[in-house]
Scaffold this active site. Sequence first.
Site: not given
Length: 454
Positions: A92, A156
């Site tokens: 991500d 994250e």
Amino acid sequence: MTARPISETIASLMPRAKAELAELVAFQSVADPAQFPRSECEAAANWVADALRAEGFQDVALLGTPDGTQSVYGLLPGPVGAPTVLLYAHYDVQPPLDESAWLSPPFELTERDGRWFGRGAADCKGGFIMHLLALRALKADGGVPVSVKVIAEGSEEQGTGGLERYAEAHPELLTADTIVIGDTGNFRVGLPTVTATLRGMTMLRVTLDTLEGNLHSGQFGGAAPDALAAMIQLLASLRAEDGTTTVDGLTADAEWEGLQYPEGDFRKDAKVLDGVELIGTGTVADRIWARPAVTVIGIDCPPVVGATPSLQASARAQISLRVPPGQDAAAATELLTAHLRAHAPWGARVSVEQVGQGQPFRADTSSPAYTSMARAMEAAYPGEKMQTSGMGGSIPLCNTLAALYPEAEILLIGLSEPEAQIHAVNESVSPEELERLSLAEALFLRNYAESKQS
């Protein structure tokens, strides 16, 4: 065994690495469905899973984590009796921010001035490619000498804790002798660095309400309490005049011992404008690695274009507080919440919502894994010795893994050196750093396996 054959193998794999990084960067995998479609993250997760399967990984799975995102897991068994190493990255990314400020499309890997530009190129899709490169080179040069687990996180950057909660519920999944977190970076290009500390973080949203509805500023201004003005005053209470973070009860005077960050270098890396002062006191290393730092990362308020002469009835802000090693993130959250409630002016109604939290981290740099990594980095960067530094950012998973596996050694390396401009526009990765760090990781895995046999 010399490093030259494996270094040549990695060099030959770089064109493939660039092509794969371009494919991965193309996914707009911001783990916030309010900004980008969830399908973009799902497609990126499937790409990572397919890449692991192609390398012979077993038990590849897309793990549905409690925050609604997916982390990708795979196992590559090594020789009987070999140690297990967990390799971490996240797929991500941060949103691209102002796309008009990018010199090339943020989700299109573009080569310019000897670097590869694109959102996630360094943080941390490039970290996943680094792991693949190291493993491919070892397979081509006698085989991978350890058992390898890979975990690629899907949220994250959002700090929502999905993988932490999943790991706590399934503690057997990520067990390893050593963990390599591929999400930090060298102190600067060409200087091999492991990160010894990370600041933790807490993220709060604060809302102030003062009126039942917006009012005409001419008719009521001067007596009616404006929520936006109240918010500005409240946020100003979080910093002293010199910019030092001032949350009631939060210690902010620790000193950093170790590698220092010259102020001139920091000003250049941070692109501070001429004549603008740095904030805070102490050395730069004190301020960014050893002390708390509060940042207002968002405010809901009327834009300048289209603004009307109105008093605002409500205002909202999102606040990030970085928490240094030695302090507890949960306690810092309580102090920040109490500060916001105590300093809201004019009796404004205060609502505080916690949206993320992670503990700070300190590594044991005396462990055998660090010795193996030092040897590997010195071979990958001829003439340079491995340095240890701090990092002002947060990787909440580190403390979760340290708590779950107290015997495991944890090392932090990666591609996010200052020129990478992670989280900013025009993020990029140095292909030379990708090549050298992939070599360092491959040599580390070999060194580590040999150290366990002796």
